[in-house]
Design a protein around this motif. Structure first.
Motif, mmCIF file in Angstrom:
data_model
loop_
_atom_site.group_PDB
_atom_site.id
_atom_site.type_symbol
_atom_site.label_atom_id
_atom_site.label_comp_id
_atom_site.label_asym_id
_atom_site.label_seq_id
_atom_site.Cartn_x
_atom_site.Cartn_y
_atom_site.Cartn_z
ATOM 1 N N TRP A 196 25.325 -12.426 -29.829
ATOM 2 C CA TRP A 196 24.538 -11.843 -30.925
ATOM 3 C C TRP A 196 23.168 -11.494 -30.354
ATOM 4 O O TRP A 196 22.417 -12.389 -29.948
ATOM 5 C CB TRP A 196 24.409 -12.838 -32.076
ATOM 6 N N PRO A 197 22.821 -10.230 -30.291
ATOM 7 C CA PRO A 197 21.608 -9.811 -29.585
ATOM 8 C C PRO A 197 20.298 -10.148 -30.287
ATOM 9 O O PRO A 197 19.225 -9.964 -29.713
ATOM 10 C CB PRO A 197 21.785 -8.292 -29.470
ATOM 11 N N PHE A 198 20.360 -10.642 -31.524
ATOM 12 C CA PHE A 198 19.131 -10.894 -32.280
ATOM 13 C C PHE A 198 18.715 -12.367 -32.258
ATOM 14 O O PHE A 198 17.792 -12.762 -32.963
ATOM 15 C CB PHE A 198 19.309 -10.423 -33.725
ATOM 16 N N SER A 199 19.388 -13.176 -31.470
ATOM 17 C CA SER A 199 19.037 -14.594 -31.376
ATOM 18 C C SER A 199 17.608 -14.754 -30.866
ATOM 19 O O SER A 199 17.167 -14.020 -29.973
ATOM 20 C CB SER A 199 19.997 -15.316 -30.429
ATOM 21 N N GLU A 200 16.892 -15.723 -31.428
ATOM 22 C CA GLU A 200 15.510 -15.965 -31.031
ATOM 23 C C GLU A 200 15.372 -17.171 -30.111
ATOM 24 O O GLU A 200 14.454 -17.234 -29.294
ATOM 25 C CB GLU A 200 14.637 -16.157 -32.273
ATOM 26 N N PHE A 201 16.247 -18.157 -30.258
ATOM 27 C CA PHE A 201 16.214 -19.337 -29.402
ATOM 28 C C PHE A 201 17.574 -20.019 -29.467
ATOM 29 O O PHE A 201 18.420 -19.666 -30.292
ATOM 30 C CB PHE A 201 15.096 -20.301 -29.817
ATOM 31 N N PHE A 202 17.778 -20.999 -28.599
ATOM 32 C CA PHE A 202 19.044 -21.738 -28.566
ATOM 33 C C PHE A 202 18.777 -23.218 -28.777
ATOM 34 O O PHE A 202 17.834 -23.780 -28.209
ATOM 35 C CB PHE A 202 19.750 -21.544 -27.226
ATOM 36 N N ILE A 231 20.613 -30.721 -14.485
ATOM 37 C CA ILE A 231 21.399 -29.500 -14.319
ATOM 38 C C ILE A 231 20.669 -28.327 -14.961
ATOM 39 O O ILE A 231 19.807 -28.504 -15.818
ATOM 40 C CB ILE A 231 22.807 -29.642 -14.947
ATOM 41 N N LYS A 232 21.018 -27.135 -14.533
ATOM 42 C CA LYS A 232 20.447 -25.924 -15.109
ATOM 43 C C LYS A 232 21.197 -25.573 -16.395
ATOM 44 O O LYS A 232 22.427 -25.687 -16.460
ATOM 45 C CB LYS A 232 20.554 -24.759 -14.129
ATOM 46 N N ILE A 233 20.456 -25.142 -17.396
ATOM 47 C CA ILE A 233 21.053 -24.766 -18.678
ATOM 48 C C ILE A 233 20.597 -23.349 -19.010
ATOM 49 O O ILE A 233 19.397 -23.090 -19.153
ATOM 50 C CB ILE A 233 20.649 -25.746 -19.792
ATOM 51 N N PHE A 234 21.560 -22.436 -19.111
ATOM 52 C CA PHE A 234 21.254 -21.027 -19.356
ATOM 53 C C PHE A 234 21.893 -20.564 -20.665
ATOM 54 O O PHE A 234 23.106 -20.333 -20.716
ATOM 55 C CB PHE A 234 21.776 -20.156 -18.210
ATOM 56 N N PRO A 235 21.123 -20.420 -21.741
ATOM 57 C CA PRO A 235 21.653 -19.793 -22.959
ATOM 58 C C PRO A 235 21.423 -18.279 -22.874
ATOM 59 O O PRO A 235 20.286 -17.816 -22.848
ATOM 60 C CB PRO A 235 20.825 -20.427 -24.081
ATOM 61 N N LEU A 236 22.501 -17.530 -22.818
ATOM 62 C CA LEU A 236 22.413 -16.089 -22.580
ATOM 63 C C LEU A 236 22.813 -15.329 -23.839
ATOM 64 O O LEU A 236 23.933 -15.455 -24.328
ATOM 65 C CB LEU A 236 23.333 -15.707 -21.424
ATOM 66 N N SER A 237 21.883 -14.552 -24.367
ATOM 67 C CA SER A 237 22.166 -13.703 -25.523
ATOM 68 C C SER A 237 22.634 -12.339 -25.029
ATOM 69 O O SER A 237 22.021 -11.747 -24.130
ATOM 70 C CB SER A 237 20.906 -13.547 -26.377
ATOM 71 N N VAL A 271 20.764 -8.072 -22.649
ATOM 72 C CA VAL A 271 21.009 -9.410 -22.108
ATOM 73 C C VAL A 271 19.676 -10.138 -21.942
ATOM 74 O O VAL A 271 18.750 -9.628 -21.312
ATOM 75 C CB VAL A 271 21.745 -9.334 -20.756
ATOM 76 N N ARG A 272 19.576 -11.327 -22.534
ATOM 77 C CA ARG A 272 18.340 -12.114 -22.451
ATOM 78 C C ARG A 272 18.675 -13.592 -22.287
ATOM 79 O O ARG A 272 19.661 -14.072 -22.844
ATOM 80 C CB ARG A 272 17.496 -11.961 -23.723
#
Length: 237
Positions: free
Chosen positions: A35-41, A62-68, A82-83
């Motif tokens: 969903w491209p309108f996400s503001e944070f995870f 560990i690395k944590i990557f939330p990708l919109s 992609v963000r």
């Protein structure tokens, strides 16, 4: 927010990656938010508190990557949208505790009159009931107690639970005292209320509200739940 259901396997994966990091093996988790309108995870601490706490413990290992992202019509990824989303760890660590408010949904197949402790005899219409309660600690145990039928009757809701079917319990884990505020919001979308039910220790008219149809099918109900679970946190960002 992730997950939308309790995931024991998800916790095990995080624990395993954390363990491997102690052996010098780098690990990472990639969350895909389509969903491209996400503001944070944020991890969904209301539904799966243990997953949230496990992720918090692992964030230094560990690395944590939330990708919109979003998809094009040909099912390719729209690279322009992609963000990597921010993770508000301070809010998560503050809110992800076993305390807060909850909405208990019950279903009463037939109208009836029942004794409700200090309220005396109360008439209940058939339909669905939404009860708003809270617990300053051990919220999970409070909810589990409501699910059981065999228990000492103590609160008003215990008397209704004896004659009504359990439908679902929806925790709103937070350090804030939201019980009365949530009750006021539910009152606006309910069809009736049981006066003084569950509100003997506050100034609210009631903490029990009724509807003919399942609240889980109501967009208005979901809007209230979404606000208190997620949207109200935006003010702290």
């Amino acid at each position: 927010m992730f997950p939308d259901a309790v995931t024991v396997r998800g916790r095990r994966h995080i624990d395993e990656l954390s363990r491997l990091s102690g052996s010098g093996i780098a690990g990472a988790i990639l969350f895909l938010i389509q969903w491209p309108f996400s503001e944070f995870f944020m991890p969904e601490h209301h539904t799966d508190l243990e997953f949230s706490n496990t992720l918090c413990r692992a964030k230094e290992k560990i690395k944590i990557f939330p990708l919109s992202l979003s998809w094009n019509r040909d099912f390719s990824i729209n690279l322009s949208q992609v963000r990597i989303l921010d993770i508000p760890w301070s809010i998560i660590e503050k809110e992800a505790k076993d305390r807060g408010s909850y909405l208990l949904l019950l279903r009463l197949p037939e109208e009836t009159t029942a004794d409700v402790g200090s309220l005396g005899k109360v008439h209940f219409r058939s339909g669905y009931y939404i009860y708003i309660g809270s617990a300053k600690k051990n919220l999970s145990k409070r909810i589990e107690r409501h699910k059981r039928l065999r228990k000492k009757l103590f609160w008003h809701i215990d008397h209704l639970r004896e004659i009504a079917d359990f439908h679902v319990a929806l925790p709103i884990r937070t350090q804030d005292a939201l019980e009365c505020e949530i009750a006021a919001a539910i009152k606006k979308v309910a069809e009736w209320e049981i006066t003084r039910f569950g509100s003997s220790d506050c100034s609210c008219d009631s903490h029990l509200f009724g509807t003919l149809n399942d609240p889980l099918a109501s967009p208005h109900f979901h809007s209230i739940l979404q606000f208190y679970r997620m949207e109200r946190l935006l003010k702290d960002l």
